[in-house]
Design a protein around this motif. Structure first.
Motif, PDB file in Angstrom:
ATOM      1  N   VAL A 128       0.861  -1.194   0.000  1.00  0.00           N
ATOM      2  CA  VAL A 128       0.000   0.000   0.000  1.00  0.00           C
ATOM      3  C   VAL A 128       0.897   1.244   0.000  1.00  0.00           C
ATOM      4  O   VAL A 128       2.132   1.145   0.005  1.00  0.00           O
ATOM      5  CB  VAL A 128      -0.955  -0.005   1.213  1.00  0.00           C
ATOM      6  CG1 VAL A 128      -1.985  -1.102   1.082  1.00  0.00           C
ATOM      7  CG2 VAL A 128      -0.199  -0.140   2.499  1.00  0.00           C
ATOM      8  N   LYS A 129       0.266   2.412   0.014  1.00  0.00           N
ATOM      9  CA  LYS A 129       0.990   3.672  -0.091  1.00  0.00           C
ATOM     10  C   LYS A 129       2.038   3.833   1.016  1.00  0.00           C
ATOM     11  O   LYS A 129       3.157   4.275   0.769  1.00  0.00           O
ATOM     12  CB  LYS A 129      -0.010   4.823  -0.040  1.00  0.00           C
ATOM     13  CG  LYS A 129       0.582   6.170  -0.329  1.00  0.00           C
ATOM     14  CD  LYS A 129      -0.504   7.227  -0.322  1.00  0.00           C
ATOM     15  CE  LYS A 129       0.111   8.600  -0.520  1.00  0.00           C
ATOM     16  NZ  LYS A 129      -0.923   9.638  -0.423  1.00  0.00           N
ATOM     17  N   GLY A 130       1.709   3.462   2.232  1.00  0.00           N
ATOM     18  CA  GLY A 130       2.619   3.661   3.358  1.00  0.00           C
ATOM     19  C   GLY A 130       3.602   2.524   3.582  1.00  0.00           C
ATOM     20  O   GLY A 130       4.400   2.557   4.503  1.00  0.00           O
ATOM     21  N   GLY A 131       3.560   1.492   2.763  1.00  0.00           N
ATOM     22  CA  GLY A 131       4.463   0.354   2.951  1.00  0.00           C
ATOM     23  C   GLY A 131       3.746  -0.953   2.647  1.00  0.00           C
ATOM     24  O   GLY A 131       3.039  -1.074   1.651  1.00  0.00           O
ATOM     25  N   LYS A 132       3.939  -1.919   3.542  1.00  0.00           N
ATOM     26  CA  LYS A 132       3.307  -3.217   3.349  1.00  0.00           C
ATOM     27  C   LYS A 132       2.329  -3.490   4.475  1.00  0.00           C
ATOM     28  O   LYS A 132       2.628  -3.227   5.638  1.00  0.00           O
ATOM     29  CB  LYS A 132       4.368  -4.325   3.330  1.00  0.00           C
ATOM     30  CG  LYS A 132       5.290  -4.251   2.141  1.00  0.00           C
ATOM     31  CD  LYS A 132       6.305  -5.361   2.182  1.00  0.00           C
ATOM     32  CE  LYS A 132       7.235  -5.263   0.983  1.00  0.00           C
ATOM     33  NZ  LYS A 132       8.263  -6.297   1.007  1.00  0.00           N
TER      34      LYS A 132
END
Length: 187
Positions: A33-37
């Motif tokens: 996702v946008k912020g990481g996993k």
């Protein structure tokens, strides 16, 4: 009012059937996702009563227990009824495919047991099948093999077994009548 509540409780208790549940696999899956996993758990559960009803379910959640609960609910929604012979086998050869997995189910004589591997064996045992030969081709993915087995069990035709049983009963009936009347055997 109290009487109706008691009647409802009895009704729901009657409707609640006992199903055996087997957790086939718990896997850790990630989504980018946008912020990481984002890490979640995926559970595959097979539910059956060993009396002709079986289902496969899959659930995803951030907690393992929640994933298993979701998978059980999913499996109970998609229960199927399996036609069985008198020997606790399937009426005829069945083939099915799901994704890259292909399954072949073949009837077996009494005393053979369940000859199958992996998730196919679990599905067949929880369906109440006692004598069967099964082979899986293609992919070894547990979820797809379980779903292909369910698909093959759906493809079974109960009418074939009913017709064979009726014809054997008719044969015995006419043979009995002929013995009484003329002492002649039918061959």
């Amino acid at each position: 009012m109290v009487r109706k509540k008691d009647e409802k409780k009895e009704y729901y208790a009657y409707q609640k059937k006992k199903y055996e549940e087997k957790v086939l696999q718990v896997a850790r899956v990630t989504k980018v996702v946008k912020g990481g996993k984002k890490m979640t758990f995926r559970a595959i559960v097979i539910v059956g009563d060993k009396k002709r009803k079986v289902g496969v379910g899959m659930g995803r959640a951030e907690d393992v227990n929640l994933a298993i609960d979701k998978a059980i609910l999913n499996a109970k929604k998609d229960l199927i009824t399996v036609p069985l012979t008198l020997l606790s086998s399937v009426p005829h050869v069945a083939r099915a495919a799901y994704g890259a997995c292909k399954i072949m189910l073949r009837p077996a004589s009494q005393g053979t047991g369940v000859i199958a591997g992996g998730s196919v064996r679990t599905v067949l045992e929880l369906a109440g099948i006692k004598n069967i030969l099964a082979k899986q081709f293609g992919s070894s993915n547990m979820l797809n093999n379980a779903r292909a087995t369910i698909q093959a069990l759906k493809n079974l035709n109960e009418k074939i077994e009913l017709g064979q049983a009726q014809s054997s009963q008719k044969f015995l009936f006419y043979q009995k009548i002929m013995k009484k009347l003329k002492n002649v055997q039918i061959r």
